[in-house]
Motif scaffolding. Structure first.
Motif, PDB file in Angstrom:
ATOM      1  N   GLY A 193       0.808  -1.214   0.000  1.00  0.00           N
ATOM      2  CA  GLY A 193       0.000   0.000   0.000  1.00  0.00           C
ATOM      3  C   GLY A 193       0.842   1.264   0.000  1.00  0.00           C
ATOM      4  O   GLY A 193       0.499   2.242  -0.662  1.00  0.00           O
ATOM      5  N   ALA A 194       1.960   1.253   0.721  1.00  0.00           N
ATOM      6  CA  ALA A 194       2.810   2.446   0.803  1.00  0.00           C
ATOM      7  C   ALA A 194       3.398   2.798  -0.558  1.00  0.00           C
ATOM      8  O   ALA A 194       3.483   3.981  -0.913  1.00  0.00           O
ATOM      9  N   LEU A 195       3.781   1.799  -1.339  1.00  0.00           N
ATOM     10  CA  LEU A 195       4.356   2.056  -2.654  1.00  0.00           C
ATOM     11  C   LEU A 195       3.318   2.625  -3.617  1.00  0.00           C
ATOM     12  O   LEU A 195       3.592   3.572  -4.355  1.00  0.00           O
ATOM     13  N   VAL A 196       2.106   2.085  -3.585  1.00  0.00           N
ATOM     14  CA  VAL A 196       1.019   2.601  -4.422  1.00  0.00           C
ATOM     15  C   VAL A 196       0.628   4.000  -3.956  1.00  0.00           C
ATOM     16  O   VAL A 196       0.458   4.912  -4.758  1.00  0.00           O
ATOM     17  N   SER A 197       0.529   4.183  -2.652  1.00  0.00           N
ATOM     18  CA  SER A 197       0.157   5.481  -2.086  1.00  0.00           C
ATOM     19  C   SER A 197       1.179   6.573  -2.402  1.00  0.00           C
ATOM     20  O   SER A 197       0.831   7.734  -2.581  1.00  0.00           O
TER      21      SER A 197
ATOM     22  N   LEU B  83      -6.236  -1.816  -3.441  1.00  0.00           N
ATOM     23  CA  LEU B  83      -5.222  -0.776  -3.592  1.00  0.00           C
ATOM     24  C   LEU B  83      -5.659   0.370  -4.513  1.00  0.00           C
ATOM     25  O   LEU B  83      -5.000   1.397  -4.574  1.00  0.00           O
ATOM     26  N   HIS B  84      -6.760   0.206  -5.226  1.00  0.00           N
ATOM     27  CA  HIS B  84      -7.201   1.247  -6.170  1.00  0.00           C
ATOM     28  C   HIS B  84      -7.460   2.601  -5.515  1.00  0.00           C
ATOM     29  O   HIS B  84      -7.060   3.629  -6.075  1.00  0.00           O
ATOM     30  N   PRO B  85      -8.096   2.674  -4.345  1.00  0.00           N
ATOM     31  CA  PRO B  85      -8.276   3.995  -3.724  1.00  0.00           C
ATOM     32  C   PRO B  85      -6.940   4.685  -3.410  1.00  0.00           C
ATOM     33  O   PRO B  85      -6.834   5.914  -3.504  1.00  0.00           O
ATOM     34  N   LEU B  86      -5.917   3.916  -3.078  1.00  0.00           N
ATOM     35  CA  LEU B  86      -4.598   4.494  -2.812  1.00  0.00           C
ATOM     36  C   LEU B  86      -3.986   5.056  -4.093  1.00  0.00           C
ATOM     37  O   LEU B  86      -3.371   6.124  -4.085  1.00  0.00           O
ATOM     38  N   GLU B  87      -4.158   4.329  -5.194  1.00  0.00           N
ATOM     39  CA  GLU B  87      -3.657   4.839  -6.479  1.00  0.00           C
ATOM     40  C   GLU B  87      -4.411   6.102  -6.877  1.00  0.00           C
ATOM     41  O   GLU B  87      -3.807   7.083  -7.321  1.00  0.00           O
TER      42      GLU B  87
ATOM     43  N   GLY C  43       2.695   6.742  -5.108  1.00  0.00           N
ATOM     44  CA  GLY C  43       2.583   7.029  -6.534  1.00  0.00           C
ATOM     45  C   GLY C  43       3.611   6.339  -7.399  1.00  0.00           C
ATOM     46  O   GLY C  43       3.765   6.686  -8.569  1.00  0.00           O
ATOM     47  N   TRP C  44       4.309   5.325  -6.864  1.00  0.00           N
ATOM     48  CA  TRP C  44       5.357   4.657  -7.621  1.00  0.00           C
ATOM     49  C   TRP C  44       4.966   3.273  -8.117  1.00  0.00           C
ATOM     50  O   TRP C  44       5.807   2.515  -8.579  1.00  0.00           O
ATOM     51  N   ALA C  45       3.673   2.936  -8.003  1.00  0.00           N
ATOM     52  CA  ALA C  45       3.193   1.647  -8.522  1.00  0.00           C
ATOM     53  C   ALA C  45       1.708   1.773  -8.840  1.00  0.00           C
ATOM     54  O   ALA C  45       0.997   2.574  -8.222  1.00  0.00           O
ATOM     55  N   LEU C  46       1.261   0.973  -9.798  1.00  0.00           N
ATOM     56  CA  LEU C  46      -0.156   0.874 -10.138  1.00  0.00           C
ATOM     57  C   LEU C  46      -0.815  -0.189  -9.276  1.00  0.00           C
ATOM     58  O   LEU C  46      -0.206  -1.214  -8.977  1.00  0.00           O
ATOM     59  N   ALA C  47      -2.048   0.056  -8.907  1.00  0.00           N
ATOM     60  CA  ALA C  47      -2.823  -0.949  -8.187  1.00  0.00           C
ATOM     61  C   ALA C  47      -3.254  -2.019  -9.168  1.00  0.00           C
ATOM     62  O   ALA C  47      -3.742  -1.722 -10.253  1.00  0.00           O
ATOM     63  N   GLY C  48      -3.099  -3.265  -8.782  1.00  0.00           N
ATOM     64  CA  GLY C  48      -3.526  -4.370  -9.626  1.00  0.00           C
ATOM     65  C   GLY C  48      -4.758  -5.051  -9.058  1.00  0.00           C
ATOM     66  O   GLY C  48      -5.460  -5.746  -9.753  1.00  0.00           O
TER      67      GLY C  48
ATOM     68  N   ALA D  37      -3.091   8.993  -4.918  1.00  0.00           N
ATOM     69  CA  ALA D  37      -1.750   9.382  -5.377  1.00  0.00           C
ATOM     70  C   ALA D  37      -1.845  10.184  -6.673  1.00  0.00           C
ATOM     71  O   ALA D  37      -1.151  11.192  -6.845  1.00  0.00           O
ATOM     72  N   ARG D  38      -2.706   9.743  -7.576  1.00  0.00           N
ATOM     73  CA  ARG D  38      -2.902  10.487  -8.834  1.00  0.00           C
ATOM     74  C   ARG D  38      -3.445  11.886  -8.557  1.00  0.00           C
ATOM     75  O   ARG D  38      -2.937  12.874  -9.094  1.00  0.00           O
ATOM     76  N   ALA D  39      -4.476  11.947  -7.714  1.00  0.00           N
ATOM     77  CA  ALA D  39      -5.109  13.245  -7.407  1.00  0.00           C
ATOM     78  C   ALA D  39      -4.132  14.200  -6.732  1.00  0.00           C
ATOM     79  O   ALA D  39      -4.171  15.412  -6.973  1.00  0.00           O
TER      80      ALA D  39
END
Length: 166
Positions: free
Chosen positions: A122-126, A137-141, A128-133, A144-146
């Motif tokens: 979760g920390a990596l996705v949050s 994890l999608h809310p974290l991605e 912004g350095w990874a996509l949620a698969g 990060a995008r926003a």
């Protein structure tokens, strides 16, 4: 007849005393893997080596080293190295514990991992350095995008392969 008896005896000896025990897929579905700080190595943005085992962070996709991204000024940078550097900071000087469930196509364990209480996936996705698969994890991605973190930094363009995703 003697040859048949010797072959049967050898089969019993190999199967009963010293043969491999995991030939028919009866290994546990979940395993706990851990490593001390000295045993942890970052392979890339979504893969760790824990002593003699390799674990890929489950439910995300990080760019591989050498993957080109562009910053707000249009300059190219290695976004895979940025992802690996972020993961390195998250595990720096800390032991890592993973709950491994399954394997990827390369035989690496797929795990949810933590270091010093920080959930790495979760920390990596949050950051912004990874996509949620996976869905969790999608809310974290999205956050990060926003917020324009990591690969989503203001004006930055993520890897070409990611631009069509989500």
């Amino acid at each position: 007849m003697l040859l048949l008896g010797l072959a049967a005896g050898a089969a019993v000896l190999i199967g009963g005393l010293g043969g491999p025990t995991q030939l028919f897929g009866n290994s546990p579905l979940e395993q706990d893997w851990s490593a001390t700080p000295a045993e942890v190595r970052v392979v890339d943005g979504d893969t760790l080596r824990l002593s003699d085992r390799v674990v890929r962070l489950r439910g995300l996709e990080a760019p591989p080293r050498g993957e080109a991204c562009r910053d707000a000024a249009g300059r190219e940078f290695d976004c895979g190295a940025g992802s690996a550097e972020t993961l390195s900071r998250l595990v720096a000087g800390r032991g890592v514990a993973c709950r491994v469930r399954g394997r990827d196509r390369f035989g690496r364990g797929l795990g949810e991992c933590e270091a010093a209480g920080v959930e790495l996936n979760g920390a990596l996705v949050s950051a912004g350095w990874a996509l949620a698969g996976e869905g969790a994890l999608h809310p974290l991605e999205d956050a990060a995008r926003a917020a324009g973190r990591g690969l989503w930094a203001s004006g930055a363009r993520p890897p070409q392969a990611w631009q069509a995703r989500r």
